[in-house]
Design a protein around this motif. Structure first.
Motif, PDB file in Angstrom:
ATOM      1  N   VAL A 143       0.855  -1.181   0.000  1.00  9.28           N
ATOM      2  CA  VAL A 143       0.000   0.000   0.000  1.00  9.28           C
ATOM      3  C   VAL A 143       0.895   1.237   0.000  1.00  9.28           C
ATOM      4  CG1 VAL A 143      -1.796   1.297   1.192  1.00  9.28           C
ATOM      5  CG2 VAL A 143      -1.810  -1.199   1.261  1.00  9.28           C
ATOM      6  N   VAL A 144       0.690   2.097  -0.987  1.00  8.85           N
ATOM      7  CA  VAL A 144       1.488   3.318  -1.120  1.00  8.85           C
ATOM      8  C   VAL A 144       0.622   4.525  -0.787  1.00  8.85           C
ATOM      9  CG1 VAL A 144       2.771   4.808  -2.706  1.00  8.85           C
ATOM     10  CG2 VAL A 144       2.986   2.308  -2.871  1.00  8.85           C
ATOM     11  N   ALA A 145       1.116   5.341   0.115  1.00  4.91           N
ATOM     12  CA  ALA A 145       0.509   6.650   0.374  1.00  4.91           C
ATOM     13  C   ALA A 145       1.260   7.656  -0.488  1.00  4.91           C
ATOM     14  CB  ALA A 145       0.610   7.019   1.850  1.00  4.91           C
ATOM     15  N   LYS A 146       0.587   8.138  -1.514  1.00  9.60           N
ATOM     16  CA  LYS A 146       1.209   9.085  -2.431  1.00  9.60           C
ATOM     17  C   LYS A 146       1.257  10.478  -1.799  1.00  9.60           C
ATOM     18  CE  LYS A 146      -0.480   8.816  -6.595  1.00  9.60           C
ATOM     19  NZ  LYS A 146      -1.520   8.719  -7.645  1.00  9.60           N
ATOM     20  N   PRO A 147       2.092  11.371  -2.319  1.00  9.70           N
ATOM     21  CA  PRO A 147       2.095  12.744  -1.804  1.00  9.70           C
ATOM     22  C   PRO A 147       0.696  13.347  -1.835  1.00  9.70           C
ATOM     23  CG  PRO A 147       4.006  12.401  -3.203  1.00  9.70           C
ATOM     24  CD  PRO A 147       3.151  11.157  -3.334  1.00  9.70           C
ATOM     25  N   GLY A 148       0.319  13.955  -0.715  1.00  5.13           N
ATOM     26  CA  GLY A 148      -1.019  14.502  -0.591  1.00  5.13           C
ATOM     27  C   GLY A 148      -1.972  13.600   0.162  1.00  5.13           C
ATOM     28  N   ALA A 149      -1.517  12.385   0.515  1.00  6.99           N
ATOM     29  CA  ALA A 149      -2.357  11.470   1.290  1.00  6.99           C
ATOM     30  C   ALA A 149      -2.398  11.907   2.746  1.00  6.99           C
ATOM     31  CB  ALA A 149      -1.826  10.047   1.187  1.00  6.99           C
ATOM     32  N   MET A 150      -3.537  11.684   3.385  1.00  8.15           N
ATOM     33  CA  MET A 150      -3.656  11.861   4.827  1.00  8.15           C
ATOM     34  C   MET A 150      -3.970  10.511   5.450  1.00  8.15           C
ATOM     35  SD  MET A 150      -6.251  14.188   7.162  1.00  8.15           S
ATOM     36  CE  MET A 150      -5.286  15.714   7.091  1.00  8.15           C
ATOM     37  N   LEU A 151      -3.137  10.093   6.411  1.00  3.58           N
ATOM     38  CA  LEU A 151      -3.349   8.824   7.091  1.00  3.58           C
ATOM     39  C   LEU A 151      -4.385   8.980   8.199  1.00  3.58           C
ATOM     40  CD1 LEU A 151       0.339   7.549   7.264  1.00  3.58           C
ATOM     41  CD2 LEU A 151      -1.398   7.100   5.525  1.00  3.58           C
ATOM     42  N   PRO A 152      -4.920   7.872   8.717  1.00  3.00           N
ATOM     43  CA  PRO A 152      -5.963   7.963   9.737  1.00  3.00           C
ATOM     44  C   PRO A 152      -5.568   8.766  10.978  1.00  3.00           C
ATOM     45  CG  PRO A 152      -5.904   5.752   8.842  1.00  3.00           C
ATOM     46  CD  PRO A 152      -4.733   6.477   8.253  1.00  3.00           C
ATOM     47  N   ASP A 153      -4.279   8.802  11.323  1.00  2.00           N
ATOM     48  CA  ASP A 153      -3.865   9.568  12.504  1.00  2.00           C
ATOM     49  C   ASP A 153      -3.633  11.045  12.208  1.00  2.00           C
ATOM     50  OD1 ASP A 153      -1.496   9.584  11.095  1.00  2.00           O
ATOM     51  OD2 ASP A 153      -0.279   8.687  12.676  1.00  2.00           O
ATOM     52  N   GLY A 154      -3.921  11.475  10.969  1.00  2.76           N
ATOM     53  CA  GLY A 154      -3.761  12.877  10.600  1.00  2.76           C
ATOM     54  C   GLY A 154      -2.441  13.209   9.934  1.00  2.76           C
ATOM     55  N   THR A 155      -1.517  12.248   9.863  1.00  4.40           N
ATOM     56  CA  THR A 155      -0.240  12.480   9.199  1.00  4.40           C
ATOM     57  C   THR A 155      -0.462  12.708   7.706  1.00  4.40           C
ATOM     58  OG1 THR A 155       0.945  11.091  10.781  1.00  4.40           O
ATOM     59  CG2 THR A 155       2.033  11.497   8.660  1.00  4.40           C
ATOM     60  N   ILE A 156       0.156  13.759   7.178  1.00  2.00           N
ATOM     61  CA  ILE A 156       0.067  14.057   5.754  1.00  2.00           C
ATOM     62  C   ILE A 156       1.401  13.701   5.096  1.00  2.00           C
ATOM     63  CG2 ILE A 156      -0.311  15.853   4.020  1.00  2.00           C
ATOM     64  CD1 ILE A 156      -1.964  17.347   6.095  1.00  2.00           C
ATOM     65  N   ILE A 157       1.313  13.037   3.967  1.00  2.30           N
ATOM     66  CA  ILE A 157       2.512  12.584   3.255  1.00  2.30           C
ATOM     67  C   ILE A 157       2.909  13.626   2.216  1.00  2.30           C
ATOM     68  CG2 ILE A 157       3.545  10.735   1.907  1.00  2.30           C
ATOM     69  CD1 ILE A 157       2.678  10.013   4.801  1.00  2.30           C
ATOM     70  N   TRP A 158       4.143  14.105   2.329  1.00  2.00           N
ATOM     71  CA  TRP A 158       4.697  15.043   1.358  1.00  2.00           C
ATOM     72  C   TRP A 158       6.006  14.481   0.822  1.00  2.00           C
ATOM     73  CZ3 TRP A 158       1.151  18.460   0.362  1.00  2.00           C
ATOM     74  CH2 TRP A 158       0.333  18.991   1.367  1.00  2.00           C
ATOM     75  N   PRO A 159       6.465  14.926  -0.339  1.00  2.00           N
ATOM     76  CA  PRO A 159       7.817  14.566  -0.774  1.00  2.00           C
ATOM     77  C   PRO A 159       8.839  15.033   0.257  1.00  2.00           C
ATOM     78  CG  PRO A 159       6.589  15.579  -2.571  1.00  2.00           C
ATOM     79  CD  PRO A 159       5.768  15.780  -1.327  1.00  2.00           C
ATOM     80  N   GLY A 160       9.890  14.262   0.416  1.00  2.00           N
ATOM     81  CA  GLY A 160      10.907  14.626   1.393  1.00  2.00           C
ATOM     82  C   GLY A 160      12.261  14.077   0.996  1.00  2.00           C
ATOM     83  N   VAL A 161      13.232  14.282   1.877  1.00  2.00           N
ATOM     84  CA  VAL A 161      14.593  13.791   1.674  1.00  2.00           C
ATOM     85  C   VAL A 161      15.013  13.056   2.940  1.00  2.00           C
ATOM     86  CG1 VAL A 161      16.988  14.401   1.217  1.00  2.00           C
ATOM     87  CG2 VAL A 161      15.155  15.712   0.127  1.00  2.00           C
ATOM     88  N   LEU A 162      15.393  11.791   2.789  1.00  2.00           N
ATOM     89  CA  LEU A 162      15.824  10.980   3.925  1.00  2.00           C
ATOM     90  C   LEU A 162      17.288  10.592   3.737  1.00  2.00           C
ATOM     91  CD1 LEU A 162      12.718   8.650   4.318  1.00  2.00           C
ATOM     92  CD2 LEU A 162      13.330  10.606   5.733  1.00  2.00           C
ATOM     93  N   ARG A 163      18.112  11.123   4.615  1.00  2.00           N
ATOM     94  CA  ARG A 163      19.561  10.880   4.538  1.00  2.00           C
ATOM     95  C   ARG A 163      20.104  11.197   3.154  1.00  2.00           C
ATOM     96  NH1 ARG A 163      21.851   7.315   8.432  1.00  2.00           N
ATOM     97  NH2 ARG A 163      20.802   7.691  10.411  1.00  2.00           N
ATOM     98  N   GLY A 164      19.638  12.323   2.595  1.00  2.00           N
ATOM     99  CA  GLY A 164      20.171  12.791   1.333  1.00  2.00           C
ATOM    100  C   GLY A 164      19.526  12.181   0.092  1.00  2.00           C
ATOM    101  N   VAL A 165      18.517  11.332   0.263  1.00  2.00           N
ATOM    102  CA  VAL A 165      17.860  10.686  -0.881  1.00  2.00           C
ATOM    103  C   VAL A 165      16.401  11.122  -0.919  1.00  2.00           C
ATOM    104  CG1 VAL A 165      17.167   8.495  -1.913  1.00  2.00           C
ATOM    105  CG2 VAL A 165      19.402   8.698  -0.823  1.00  2.00           C
ATOM    106  N   GLU A 166      15.946  11.559  -2.110  1.00  2.00           N
ATOM    107  CA  GLU A 166      14.572  12.009  -2.256  1.00  2.00           C
ATOM    108  C   GLU A 166      13.597  10.838  -2.144  1.00  2.00           C
ATOM    109  OE1 GLU A 166      14.485  15.918  -5.024  1.00  2.00           O
ATOM    110  OE2 GLU A 166      14.935  14.045  -6.074  1.00  2.00           O
ATOM    111  N   SER A 167      12.434  11.124  -1.526  1.00  2.00           N
ATOM    112  CA  SER A 167      11.403  10.116  -1.365  1.00  2.00           C
ATOM    113  C   SER A 167      10.059  10.751  -1.687  1.00  2.00           C
ATOM    114  CB  SER A 167      11.408   9.566   0.063  1.00  2.00           C
ATOM    115  OG  SER A 167      10.448   8.543   0.225  1.00  2.00           O
ATOM    116  N   PHE A 168       9.256  10.054  -2.484  1.00  3.67           N
ATOM    117  CA  PHE A 168       8.007  10.622  -2.992  1.00  3.67           C
ATOM    118  C   PHE A 168       6.803   9.781  -2.582  1.00  3.67           C
ATOM    119  CE2 PHE A 168      11.465  11.991  -5.701  1.00  3.67           C
ATOM    120  CZ  PHE A 168      11.243  13.361  -5.775  1.00  3.67           C
TER     121      PHE A 168
END
Length: 205
Positions: A143-168
């Motif tokens: 299951v993929v939460a794409k950018p713009g998704a809101m999870l049941p706990d209210g967390t919103i998924i945005w593009p980001g960078v984790l340890r220097g690597v982009e994540s979408f």
């Protein structure tokens, strides 16, 4: 664009999230029942608050993230215009929680627990997603939460960078999806192999 309404806990306010504020200070422009929030650094509109929303959209219901009908969206846009704002809102009705297929998975070069995946989602699109789950591997349906998704706990998924690597996006666990009896141990939810890539994921709760 994310619409949220929770009268019991937030009040009679429609919250509209249009972009990640990134923690930057915000400029607040309030006109009547409408408040526009703009990032001071980016100059980008990141959200709107519409107070006393039931006065303007009397049939609004929900408890968290909601979808507006065409009629409701028109009422909100009419109110923005009447309040002197030039912007008009357009709903994004494409699913944000979808079945994905992990096409490839490799270790993150700067982490002992993160992996970098190339994960196919809807319409043949492939997203690079950094994942920390111990059971992530190529060949899984997830299951993929794409950018713009809101999870049941209210967390919103945005593009980001984790340890220097982009994540979408994010590959989700059962607990993150709010599924009943979700295991507490770390690990993404593995879907049956015949799950159709790109299909919306609707939690059976």
């Amino acid at each position: 664009m994310i619409f949220c309404y929770n009268k019991a806990h937030v009040g009679d306010c429609l919250m509209i999230i249009t972009a990640d504020d990134g923690g930057q200070p915000l400029d607040v422009d309030s006109r009547g029942d409408v408040t526009r929030l703009t990032g001071k650094n980016s100059g980008e509109v990141v959200g709107w608050n519409v107070f006393h929303i039931s006065k303007h959209v009397p049939d609004l219901t929900g408890n968290g993230q909601i979808e507006l009908s065409d009629k409701q969206l028109k009422a909100v846009n009419d109110l923005l215009k009447q309040s002197g704002f030039s912007e008009q809102l357009a709903a994004d009705t494409s699913p944000k929680l979808v079945v994905g297929f992990v096409k490839s998975c490799k270790k993150h070069p700067d982490s002992d627990h993160l992996s970098i995946t190339q994960t196919e989602v809807d319409n043949g699109d492939v997203l690079q997603i950094v994942c920390g789950a111990p059971n992530i591997k190529a060949g899984l349906k997830v299951v993929v939460a794409k950018p713009g998704a809101m999870l049941p706990d209210g967390t919103i998924i945005w593009p980001g960078v984790l340890r220097g690597v982009e994540s979408f996006g994010m590959i989700c666990s059962a607990r993150e999806l709010g599924l009943p009896d979700a295991p507490q141990k770390k690990g993404i939810l593995e879907l049956p192999y015949d799950a159709a890539v790109g299909e919306p994921f609707v939690p059976a709760i």
